[in-house]
Scaffold this motif. Structure first.
Motif, PDB file in Angstrom:
ATOM      1  N   VAL A 141       0.856  -1.183   0.000  1.00  0.00           N
ATOM      2  CA  VAL A 141       0.000   0.000   0.000  1.00  0.00           C
ATOM      3  C   VAL A 141       0.892   1.233   0.000  1.00  0.00           C
ATOM      4  O   VAL A 141       2.048   1.183   0.416  1.00  0.00           O
ATOM      5  CB  VAL A 141      -0.943   0.031   1.225  1.00  0.00           C
ATOM      6  CG1 VAL A 141      -1.876  -1.169   1.240  1.00  0.00           C
ATOM      7  CG2 VAL A 141      -0.151   0.116   2.535  1.00  0.00           C
ATOM      8  N   TRP A 142       0.346   2.336  -0.458  1.00  0.00           N
ATOM      9  CA  TRP A 142       1.053   3.609  -0.346  1.00  0.00           C
ATOM     10  C   TRP A 142       0.950   4.133   1.073  1.00  0.00           C
ATOM     11  O   TRP A 142      -0.080   3.977   1.733  1.00  0.00           O
ATOM     12  CB  TRP A 142       0.465   4.639  -1.313  1.00  0.00           C
ATOM     13  CG  TRP A 142       0.836   4.373  -2.727  1.00  0.00           C
ATOM     14  CD1 TRP A 142       0.044   3.812  -3.692  1.00  0.00           C
ATOM     15  CD2 TRP A 142       2.098   4.638  -3.344  1.00  0.00           C
ATOM     16  NE1 TRP A 142       0.746   3.704  -4.867  1.00  0.00           N
ATOM     17  CE2 TRP A 142       1.996   4.194  -4.686  1.00  0.00           C
ATOM     18  CE3 TRP A 142       3.291   5.193  -2.892  1.00  0.00           C
ATOM     19  CZ2 TRP A 142       3.064   4.313  -5.579  1.00  0.00           C
ATOM     20  CZ3 TRP A 142       4.343   5.304  -3.790  1.00  0.00           C
ATOM     21  CH2 TRP A 142       4.228   4.866  -5.107  1.00  0.00           C
ATOM     22  N   ASP A 143       2.019   4.728   1.534  1.00  0.00           N
ATOM     23  CA  ASP A 143       1.970   5.421   2.806  1.00  0.00           C
ATOM     24  C   ASP A 143       1.150   6.705   2.631  1.00  0.00           C
ATOM     25  O   ASP A 143       0.634   6.987   1.545  1.00  0.00           O
ATOM     26  CB  ASP A 143       3.397   5.711   3.295  1.00  0.00           C
ATOM     27  CG  ASP A 143       3.501   5.729   4.812  1.00  0.00           C
ATOM     28  OD1 ASP A 143       2.497   6.069   5.474  1.00  0.00           O
ATOM     29  OD2 ASP A 143       4.584   5.413   5.353  1.00  0.00           O
ATOM     30  N   SER A 144       1.041   7.500   3.685  1.00  0.00           N
ATOM     31  CA  SER A 144       0.149   8.661   3.702  1.00  0.00           C
ATOM     32  C   SER A 144       0.660   9.803   2.820  1.00  0.00           C
ATOM     33  O   SER A 144       1.780   9.792   2.315  1.00  0.00           O
ATOM     34  CB  SER A 144       0.025   9.161   5.138  1.00  0.00           C
ATOM     35  OG  SER A 144       1.297   9.643   5.583  1.00  0.00           O
ATOM     36  N   SER A 177      -2.778   3.643   5.180  1.00  0.00           N
ATOM     37  CA  SER A 177      -1.424   3.492   5.723  1.00  0.00           C
ATOM     38  C   SER A 177      -1.414   3.091   7.199  1.00  0.00           C
ATOM     39  O   SER A 177      -0.347   3.060   7.812  1.00  0.00           O
ATOM     40  CB  SER A 177      -0.641   4.795   5.541  1.00  0.00           C
ATOM     41  OG  SER A 177      -1.308   5.877   6.183  1.00  0.00           O
ATOM     42  N   ASP A 178      -2.591   2.777   7.743  1.00  0.00           N
ATOM     43  CA  ASP A 178      -2.686   2.369   9.156  1.00  0.00           C
ATOM     44  C   ASP A 178      -2.227   0.910   9.279  1.00  0.00           C
ATOM     45  O   ASP A 178      -2.984  -0.021   9.007  1.00  0.00           O
ATOM     46  CB  ASP A 178      -4.125   2.536   9.634  1.00  0.00           C
ATOM     47  CG  ASP A 178      -4.291   2.252  11.127  1.00  0.00           C
ATOM     48  OD1 ASP A 178      -3.440   1.552  11.712  1.00  0.00           O
ATOM     49  OD2 ASP A 178      -5.286   2.724  11.702  1.00  0.00           O
ATOM     50  N   ILE A 179      -0.990   0.722   9.717  1.00  0.00           N
ATOM     51  CA  ILE A 179      -0.412  -0.621   9.775  1.00  0.00           C
ATOM     52  C   ILE A 179      -1.170  -1.518  10.740  1.00  0.00           C
ATOM     53  O   ILE A 179      -1.406  -2.701  10.461  1.00  0.00           O
ATOM     54  CB  ILE A 179       1.080  -0.528  10.160  1.00  0.00           C
ATOM     55  CG1 ILE A 179       1.880   0.047   8.984  1.00  0.00           C
ATOM     56  CG2 ILE A 179       1.636  -1.900  10.556  1.00  0.00           C
ATOM     57  CD1 ILE A 179       3.343   0.294   9.290  1.00  0.00           C
ATOM     58  N   GLU A 180      -1.569  -0.985  11.866  1.00  0.00           N
ATOM     59  CA  GLU A 180      -2.264  -1.810  12.862  1.00  0.00           C
ATOM     60  C   GLU A 180      -3.615  -2.286  12.349  1.00  0.00           C
ATOM     61  O   GLU A 180      -4.027  -3.422  12.613  1.00  0.00           O
ATOM     62  CB  GLU A 180      -2.428  -1.039  14.171  1.00  0.00           C
ATOM     63  CG  GLU A 180      -1.133  -0.881  14.942  1.00  0.00           C
ATOM     64  CD  GLU A 180      -0.433  -2.231  15.159  1.00  0.00           C
ATOM     65  OE1 GLU A 180      -1.097  -3.188  15.604  1.00  0.00           O
ATOM     66  OE2 GLU A 180       0.770  -2.328  14.867  1.00  0.00           O
ATOM     67  N   VAL A 198       8.617  -1.009   5.706  1.00  0.00           N
ATOM     68  CA  VAL A 198       8.364   0.352   5.235  1.00  0.00           C
ATOM     69  C   VAL A 198       9.483   0.702   4.256  1.00  0.00           C
ATOM     70  O   VAL A 198      10.669   0.591   4.590  1.00  0.00           O
ATOM     71  CB  VAL A 198       8.324   1.342   6.404  1.00  0.00           C
ATOM     72  CG1 VAL A 198       8.138   2.765   5.892  1.00  0.00           C
ATOM     73  CG2 VAL A 198       7.202   0.970   7.373  1.00  0.00           C
ATOM     74  N   LEU A 199       9.102   1.106   3.038  1.00  0.00           N
ATOM     75  CA  LEU A 199      10.056   1.181   1.933  1.00  0.00           C
ATOM     76  C   LEU A 199      10.096   2.584   1.312  1.00  0.00           C
ATOM     77  O   LEU A 199       9.353   2.880   0.364  1.00  0.00           O
ATOM     78  CB  LEU A 199       9.695   0.159   0.864  1.00  0.00           C
ATOM     79  CG  LEU A 199       9.619  -1.304   1.328  1.00  0.00           C
ATOM     80  CD1 LEU A 199       9.088  -2.182   0.208  1.00  0.00           C
ATOM     81  CD2 LEU A 199      10.991  -1.788   1.790  1.00  0.00           C
ATOM     82  N   PRO A 200      10.971   3.459   1.796  1.00  0.00           N
ATOM     83  CA  PRO A 200      11.170   4.740   1.114  1.00  0.00           C
ATOM     84  C   PRO A 200      11.978   4.557  -0.155  1.00  0.00           C
ATOM     85  O   PRO A 200      12.762   3.606  -0.290  1.00  0.00           O
ATOM     86  CB  PRO A 200      11.958   5.562   2.158  1.00  0.00           C
ATOM     87  CG  PRO A 200      12.697   4.530   2.961  1.00  0.00           C
ATOM     88  CD  PRO A 200      11.811   3.304   2.992  1.00  0.00           C
ATOM     89  N   HIS A 201      11.787   5.476  -1.097  1.00  0.00           N
ATOM     90  CA  HIS A 201      12.497   5.370  -2.384  1.00  0.00           C
ATOM     91  C   HIS A 201      12.584   6.753  -3.016  1.00  0.00           C
ATOM     92  O   HIS A 201      11.651   7.558  -2.900  1.00  0.00           O
ATOM     93  CB  HIS A 201      11.733   4.419  -3.306  1.00  0.00           C
ATOM     94  CG  HIS A 201      12.266   4.342  -4.695  1.00  0.00           C
ATOM     95  ND1 HIS A 201      13.569   3.990  -4.991  1.00  0.00           N
ATOM     96  CD2 HIS A 201      11.662   4.581  -5.902  1.00  0.00           C
ATOM     97  CE1 HIS A 201      13.740   3.993  -6.294  1.00  0.00           C
ATOM     98  NE2 HIS A 201      12.620   4.352  -6.873  1.00  0.00           N
ATOM     99  N   ASP A 202      13.700   7.021  -3.674  1.00  0.00           N
ATOM    100  CA  ASP A 202      13.823   8.233  -4.485  1.00  0.00           C
ATOM    101  C   ASP A 202      13.431   7.884  -5.907  1.00  0.00           C
ATOM    102  O   ASP A 202      14.198   7.266  -6.658  1.00  0.00           O
ATOM    103  CB  ASP A 202      15.258   8.765  -4.427  1.00  0.00           C
ATOM    104  CG  ASP A 202      15.619   9.305  -3.055  1.00  0.00           C
ATOM    105  OD1 ASP A 202      14.729   9.873  -2.394  1.00  0.00           O
ATOM    106  OD2 ASP A 202      16.788   9.161  -2.636  1.00  0.00           O
ATOM    107  N   ALA A 203      12.224   8.251  -6.284  1.00  0.00           N
ATOM    108  CA  ALA A 203      11.661   7.850  -7.573  1.00  0.00           C
ATOM    109  C   ALA A 203      12.137   8.783  -8.684  1.00  0.00           C
ATOM    110  O   ALA A 203      12.086  10.010  -8.532  1.00  0.00           O
ATOM    111  CB  ALA A 203      10.136   7.861  -7.497  1.00  0.00           C
TER     112      ALA A 203
END
Length: 266
Positions: A141-144, A177-180, A198-203
């Motif tokens: 899923v996309w984060d917030s 983005s609610d993991i719980e 949790v996967l940050p990326h420089d797109a």
């Protein structure tokens, strides 16, 4: 007014593929494919396969596995056909009511599709039903908006342009983005062990105009804008200008962040 966020039809698949794919989806498709391969599945079901960008990542990392693709929109699957081996089974299907027998797959995979399902619990239960014991459900899923500011910029422009009735699309893909919450849904649906990354990326962005075309014309927000008699060309231009002002001239990169879940059937 029809604000259906699941209708990826008409010219949408083309702009989704060309405008959004290189920036938002290709990197995470490779990540997804590698995550699936770590479980060595023999038969894989992909739900909400879209135009096949994620499917190509699955194929690249799982060459010996049988892959079945499904999506709610036939127009998306028609583009997916070019990205997977000839003869790959593809079928229009609703994630909430999958047309497959119990226990028929070793892995069920869904990249950025869960957010569009009206009854997420039903989709989780269906994924569990079609998995063999010990099978894995891999979904992302996309984060917030806070972690994906490009989406907040577009959503803010839509609210500014249509203050009395803003198109709601950009609240959907970035609204889960609610993991719980997702952890509880998985456990309540018959899944056990759960891994969350949790996967940050420089797109990479090669062209602001192409990316802006994807952001406005490559998803159902285009239909939502037309229903409000909006000017798509003007919106695309303004999106490109605001993103360039925020991140600098292209080519460049933008920070994005997603959440990848792996959970196993008990």
């Amino acid at each position: 007014m029809d604000d259906d966020a699941t209708r990826f039809q008409g010219s949408i698949p083309e702009f989704y593929d060309s405008g959004l794919g290189p920036v938002l989806f290709r990197h995470y498709a490779d990540v997804l494919g590698a995550a699936v391969s770590s479980t060595a599945p023999r038969r894989i079901l992909e739900v909400a396969a879209g135009t096949g960008i994620s499917s190509a990542g699955i194929v690249a990392h799982n060459g010996g596995a049988e892959l079945v693709l499904t999506d709610l929109n036939e127009a998306m699957l028609l583009r997916a056909a070019a990205k997977v081996p000839e003869g790959t089974r593809m079928q229009v299907a609703d994630a909430q009511a999958l047309p497959f027998e119990d226990g028929g797959f070793d892995a069920v995979v869904c990249q950025f599709g869960i957010m569009f399902v009206p009854d997420v619990g039903a989709a989780f239960r269906e994924a569990r039903r079609v998995l063999a014991p010990g099978g894995v459900f891999v979904f992302s899923v996309w984060d917030s908006h806070d972690r994906n500011r490009f989406a907040a910029i577009v959503d803010g422009l839509l609210a500014e342009t249509f203050p009395d009735d803003p198109p709601p699309f950009y609240r959907v893909p970035f609204g889960m983005s609610d993991i719980e919450r997702l952890r509880r849904l998985a456990q309540d649906s018959g899944f056990g062990r759960l891994r969350i990354d949790v996967l940050p990326h420089d797109a990479p962005v090669a062209s602001w105009r192409a990316f802006a075309d994807g952001l406005i014309r490559g998803n159902p927000v285009s239909d939502q804008v037309r229903a409000r008699s909006g000017d798509l060309d003007a919106l695309v231009r303004t999106v490109a200008e605001r993103l360039s002002a925020e991140y600098g001239p292209a080519p460049t990169t933008i920070p994005v962040q997603t959440i990848l879940f792996r959970t196993w059937a008990v």
